[in-house]
Design an enzyme around this catalytic site. Structure first.
Site, PDB file in Angstrom:
ATOM      1  N   SER A 191       0.831  -1.209   0.000  1.00  0.00           N
ATOM      2  CA  SER A 191       0.000   0.000   0.000  1.00  0.00           C
ATOM      3  C   SER A 191       0.862   1.255   0.000  1.00  0.00           C
ATOM      4  CB  SER A 191      -0.859  -0.023   1.267  1.00  0.00           C
ATOM      5  OG  SER A 191      -1.359   1.256   1.543  1.00  0.00           O
TER       6      SER A 191
ATOM      7  N   TYR B 234      -2.105  -0.367  10.084  1.00  0.00           N
ATOM      8  CA  TYR B 234      -2.318  -0.903   8.744  1.00  0.00           C
ATOM      9  C   TYR B 234      -1.026  -0.785   7.920  1.00  0.00           C
ATOM     10  CZ  TYR B 234      -3.901  -1.062   3.885  1.00  0.00           C
ATOM     11  OH  TYR B 234      -4.032  -1.362   2.551  1.00  0.00           O
TER      12      TYR B 234
HETATM   13  N1  LIG Z   1      -8.507  -0.054  -2.247  1.00  0.00           N
HETATM   14  C1  LIG Z   1      -7.425   0.647  -2.001  1.00  0.00           C
HETATM   15  O1  LIG Z   1      -7.407   1.871  -2.149  1.00  0.00           O
HETATM   16  C2  LIG Z   1      -6.145  -0.029  -1.571  1.00  0.00           C
HETATM   17  C3  LIG Z   1      -4.989   0.763  -1.466  1.00  0.00           C
HETATM   18  C4  LIG Z   1      -3.817   0.156  -1.056  1.00  0.00           C
HETATM   19  C5  LIG Z   1      -3.770  -1.206  -0.803  1.00  0.00           C
HETATM   20  N2  LIG Z   1      -4.921  -1.948  -0.906  1.00  0.00           N
HETATM   21  C6  LIG Z   1      -4.827  -3.379  -0.618  1.00  0.00           C
HETATM   22  O2  LIG Z   1      -5.359  -4.092  -1.717  1.00  0.00           O
HETATM   23  C7  LIG Z   1      -5.986  -5.290  -1.264  1.00  0.00           C
HETATM   24  C8  LIG Z   1      -7.424  -5.350  -1.757  1.00  0.00           C
HETATM   25  O3  LIG Z   1      -8.107  -4.199  -1.251  1.00  0.00           O
HETATM   26  P1  LIG Z   1      -9.636  -3.916  -1.536  1.00  0.00           P
HETATM   27  O4  LIG Z   1      -9.784  -2.444  -1.643  1.00  0.00           O
HETATM   28  O5  LIG Z   1     -10.118  -4.800  -2.603  1.00  0.00           O
HETATM   29  O6  LIG Z   1     -10.248  -4.330  -0.105  1.00  0.00           O
HETATM   30  P2  LIG Z   1     -11.551  -5.190   0.253  1.00  0.00           P
HETATM   31  O7  LIG Z   1     -11.740  -5.016   1.720  1.00  0.00           O
HETATM   32  O8  LIG Z   1     -12.676  -4.827  -0.634  1.00  0.00           O
HETATM   33  O9  LIG Z   1     -11.095  -6.672  -0.069  1.00  0.00           O
HETATM   34  C9  LIG Z   1     -10.370  -7.472   0.825  1.00  0.00           C
HETATM   35  C10 LIG Z   1     -11.103  -8.802   0.986  1.00  0.00           C
HETATM   36  O10 LIG Z   1     -10.330  -9.610   1.872  1.00  0.00           O
HETATM   37  C11 LIG Z   1     -11.227 -10.354   2.671  1.00  0.00           C
HETATM   38  N3  LIG Z   1     -10.541 -10.695   3.922  1.00  0.00           N
HETATM   39  C12 LIG Z   1     -10.196  -9.878   4.944  1.00  0.00           C
HETATM   40  N4  LIG Z   1      -9.613 -10.580   5.923  1.00  0.00           N
HETATM   41  C13 LIG Z   1      -9.575 -11.867   5.510  1.00  0.00           C
HETATM   42  C14 LIG Z   1      -9.090 -13.075   6.074  1.00  0.00           C
HETATM   43  N5  LIG Z   1      -8.512 -13.083   7.292  1.00  0.00           N
HETATM   44  N6  LIG Z   1      -9.230 -14.212   5.365  1.00  0.00           N
HETATM   45  C15 LIG Z   1      -9.809 -14.228   4.136  1.00  0.00           C
HETATM   46  N7  LIG Z   1     -10.287 -13.113   3.548  1.00  0.00           N
HETATM   47  C16 LIG Z   1     -10.174 -11.954   4.233  1.00  0.00           C
HETATM   48  C17 LIG Z   1     -12.414  -9.441   2.926  1.00  0.00           C
HETATM   49  O11 LIG Z   1     -13.605 -10.179   3.196  1.00  0.00           O
HETATM   50  C18 LIG Z   1     -12.499  -8.662   1.603  1.00  0.00           C
HETATM   51  O12 LIG Z   1     -13.490  -9.203   0.752  1.00  0.00           O
HETATM   52  C19 LIG Z   1      -5.854  -5.285   0.257  1.00  0.00           C
HETATM   53  O13 LIG Z   1      -4.713  -6.033   0.596  1.00  0.00           O
HETATM   54  C20 LIG Z   1      -5.639  -3.827   0.588  1.00  0.00           C
HETATM   55  O14 LIG Z   1      -4.939  -3.671   1.790  1.00  0.00           O
HETATM   56  C21 LIG Z   1      -6.099  -1.392  -1.299  1.00  0.00           C
END
Ligand SMILES: NC(=O)c1ccc[n+]([C@@H]2O[C@H](COP(=O)([O-])OP(=O)(O)OC[C@H]3O[C@@H](n4cnc5c(N)ncnc54)[C@H](O)[C@@H]3O)[C@@H](O)[C@H]2O)c1
Length: 349
Positions: free
Chosen positions: A135, A160
């Protein structure tokens, strides 16, 4: 362009925002590939949205879904034992900066124990490539812009961010020790249709509809590199297809096949300009009426703990190695979001 036919691909976080888009595109463009989706479908935000995303796969034959928790080592090992994935993309995580103050346990469980389980599985069931989400938050209060992967990132300002930086460190150690090709991707504020309700564009829209005030942090003096979800997915797909090369060092031991890239728009927008475009697009899509009084629904407030004033990606390495950089404008991306919102909540809410 990237042919994954014949490959077995494990994508975690497939009920989530980015994971669902990625899995759908990989399945549709590679009928000879098999995608195994994994997610706990937790209730951090509206589960209906996660179920909606999973419904995209109902008629996709090369997709299989397993529900489970990343922190459950047994189920992770069972998946690797059963499918022997060639490529693993770990997107499942506890996301969100502010929630890490309220519920730190969720971050340790998903982002540290969960990621460790993935690494251990990749060690015992060798994979061609492990790609995982990091991230932009790892840059913390970095003053130098744009943020480069050469910058020192030892000053996280949220739990985080600390877990995401830890993922990069753990991946480095596993790449070195067990010669596992791994690539970490630092995403910069991802947005789009069917996105995350905990993020500003979505939360603001919900509040405005309910007649509540939206809070604009740091009195609007924030700049964010907003990145459209299709650009993120394009970047991930290109990266998945090209694992870091395995090479030996001068000591005859393997050099870690390890890389980290930024994926961001590289064009930060001021928060107030972003809110203005969002307003215009919500009116255009008829989510809000023409005469909506935006001014009385806005409140400028100080910075929140864990927040950073600017994010700005240097994407030179991504461009040099994969010939790609995100290009979708905020206007186009927010238009797509507003139109989706109108359709989705018009029908379902
Ligand atoms: N969206 C953003 O702006 C952003 C920015 C930087 C990094 N990220 C990273 O990208 C990835 C995807 O993000 P996103 O925006 O799609 O988030 P999101 O929350 O929509 O998706 C993450 C999914 O992981 C699942 N999850 C959480 N804990 C879990 C566990 N212990 N076991 C199994 N599943 C689990 C959740 O149910 C969720 O559906 C994440 O790693 C997030 O940290 C996202």
């Amino acid at each position: 362009m990237n042919n994954f036919d014949g490959k077995k691909i494990l994508i975690t976080g497939t009920a989530g925002f980015i994971g669902s888009y990625l899995a759908k595109r990989v399945c549709l463009e590679n009928s000879g590939a098999k995608v195994i989706g994994f997610d706990s479908i937790n209730d951090y935000y509206d589960v209906k949205l996660k179920e909606h995303r999973l419904s995209w796969f109902e008629n996709i034959p090369n997709f299989e879904f397993v529900k489970g928790n990343l922190a459950d080592k047994k189920i992770i090992n069972q998946i690797f034992e059963k499918y022997h994935p060639d490529i693993v993309v770990n997107l499942a995580a506890q996301a969100g900066v502010r929630y890490s103050i309220e519920n730190p346990d969720a971050y340790i469980e998903a982002n540290l124990i969960g990621f460790y389980n993935i690494l251990e599985a990749c060690r015992h069931y060798p994979v061609e490539h492990l790609v995982y989400a990091s991230s932009s938050s790892v840059y913390g209060g970095n003053k130098k812009v744009p943020f480069s992967t050469d910058d020192k990132v030892d000053n996280p300002v949220s739990l985080y961010a600390a877990t995401k930086k830890s993922n990069e460190l753990l991946a480095h150690a596993y790449s070195k020790l067990y010669n596992i090709p791994s690539t970490g991707l630092r995403f910069f504020t991802v947005y789009g249709p069917a996105g995350r309700p905990d993020m500003a564009y979505f939360g603001f829209t919900n509040k405005l509809i309910n007649g509540e005030k939206i809070q604009i942090y740091n009195f609007g003096n924030c700049r964010r590199d907003f990145t459209y979800v299709d650009d993120i997915v394009e970047g991930i797909i290109r990266v998945m297809a090209k694992a870091p090369e395995k090479k030996d060092g001068e000591d005859g031991l393997p050099l870690p096949p390890y890389k980290v890239y930024n994926i961001g728009n590289s064009n930060p927008e001021n928060l107030l300009d972003f809110v203005k475009i969002l307003q215009e697009e919500l009116v255009r899509a008829e989510v809000l009426p023409q005469d909506y009084d935006f001014e009385s629904h806005k409140e400028l407030v100080p910075m929140q703990p864990g927040d950073v004033p600017v994010t700005y990606a240097d994407t030179t390495d991504l461009y040099n190695d994969f010939g790609f950089k995100p290009t979708t404008s905020l206007r186009t991306g927010l238009r797509n979001f507003a139109e989706w919102y109108k359709q989705f909540y018009g029908e379902i809410k």
